[in-house]
Enzyme design. Sequence first.
Site, PDB file in Angstrom:
ATOM      1  N   TYR A 167       0.834  -0.957   0.056  1.00 28.61           N
ATOM      2  CA  TYR A 167      -0.043   0.200  -0.580  1.00 28.61           C
ATOM      3  C   TYR A 167       0.116   1.247  -0.288  1.00 28.61           C
ATOM      4  O   TYR A 167       1.422   1.365   0.892  1.00 28.61           O
ATOM      5  CB  TYR A 167      -0.817   0.034   0.952  1.00 28.61           C
ATOM      6  CG  TYR A 167      -2.335  -0.942   1.175  1.00 28.61           C
ATOM      7  CD1 TYR A 167      -2.041  -1.887  -0.093  1.00 28.61           C
ATOM      8  CD2 TYR A 167      -2.825  -0.726   2.409  1.00 28.61           C
ATOM      9  CE1 TYR A 167      -3.293  -2.252  -0.040  1.00 28.61           C
ATOM     10  CE2 TYR A 167      -3.891  -2.155   2.645  1.00 28.61           C
ATOM     11  CZ  TYR A 167      -4.135  -2.694   1.439  1.00 28.61           C
ATOM     12  OH  TYR A 167      -5.211  -3.718   1.006  1.00 28.61           O
ATOM     13  N   PRO A 199     -16.998  -2.946   1.517  1.00 32.03           N
ATOM     14  CA  PRO A 199     -18.111  -3.455   1.553  1.00 32.03           C
ATOM     15  C   PRO A 199     -19.269  -2.365   1.397  1.00 32.03           C
ATOM     16  O   PRO A 199     -20.497  -2.528   1.716  1.00 32.03           O
ATOM     17  CB  PRO A 199     -18.013  -3.219   3.265  1.00 32.03           C
ATOM     18  CG  PRO A 199     -16.602  -2.537   4.040  1.00 32.03           C
ATOM     19  CD  PRO A 199     -15.762  -2.357   2.813  1.00 32.03           C
TER      20      PRO A 199
END
Length: 327
Positions: free
Chosen positions: A53, A208
Site C-alpha cells: 500500500y 463493503p
Amino acid sequence: MEQRHLGRTGLRVSRLGLGTLTWGRDTDEHDAAEQLKAFWDAGGTLVDTADVYGGGEAEYLLGRLVGDKALVPRRDLVISTKAGSVPDPDRRTDGSRGHLLAALDASLARLGTDYVDLWQLHAFDPYTPLEESLQALDIAVSTGRARYVGVSDFCGWQLAKAGTWQLAGERTRLAGTQMEYSLLQRGIEREVLPAALDLGIGLLPSSPLGRGVLTGKYRHGTPTDSRGGSEALAPFVEPYLDETASRIVDAVSTAADGLATTPLQVALAWVRDRPGVTAPIVGARNAQQLTAALSVESLSLPDEICRALDDVSAPVHRYPDHDWSTL
C-alpha cells in the site's frame, strides 16, 4: 464499539476495521492521523494495511502514528498487514518462504513494532507450493513476529485447502480471510464463505460499500472528487455502475429513507451482520467520511429490510439445479 472473535481464535477485534489502502498516496499524514484518532475514539481496534500500500508508505505512516509516545498506544490496536503481492507485471505474487519472511521483517521495521497481530498472505501464488507459503505463516508465529495469521483473496478451493492444511499437526490455524464482499459483490457466498464458516475462519470483507457506489454518490453522475472521477481509479469503480447495480443502489436508498438514515449506513450494516463476517474493512479519504461510517454502530437493520436487500441483490449465477424426477 462491539468486539468480535476473529474466527475460532481468541483474537478479538472491533466489528469495523480501518483500511489504509490510500495512506501515503492519496491520504497524507494529517488526514491519516485524524482518521486513526476518530477510529480509536469510537472504540475501533482493527487497522488493516499491506506492504504494497503506497509502496510501503502506508505502513510507515501507520508506524509513525502508533506507539507509547505517539497518537495511539500500540497496545490498543490490532494491526493487520499482508505480504506476497509484488509490483511485477509478469508475476503479481511471490509466495516463496524467503520473500514472505523478508517482507514481514521489512513491514515490522516500517511499522516500528516487534510483531503484528494478524499477518496475511496477500494472494495465492500459483508458482509456489502452497505448503511452502503456509510454512512462512507458522515460522512468523513461532518466532513471535505475528500473533495470528490468515489469507487474502483466496478463492473457495484455495481457502479450503489452506485452512485444512493448517489444522494438521503443529501448524497455526488460519484466523481470518479477506475478500471483497458487499451488496454489489456477493460472489463469495458460493464457495469462499461456506469454506470459511466450516473451517472457523473469520471473514474480513473489503470494499463493503461496493467501491463507494453503495453510498449513492453516483446515482446522478460521477462526482469529480470521487474515485470514479479519478483517472487512476475510474476502472476500479466502473464495473459497478451498470443497470443491475443501479437497482440495488436504489433499493438501498429506499431502505435508508424509510429508516431515516443514510445509504452508507444501510449497506455497511447489511454486510457487517452477515453470517461469518467478523469486521468489514472501511477506507475513507478523510475523517469526516470515516465518522459517517462509524456511526453505523448503533444501527441494526430490521429483518424485513434485510430480506428485501437479499432479494434485490441475489447473485444471478447459481449452481445448476436438476429436477431428477423428470429424467
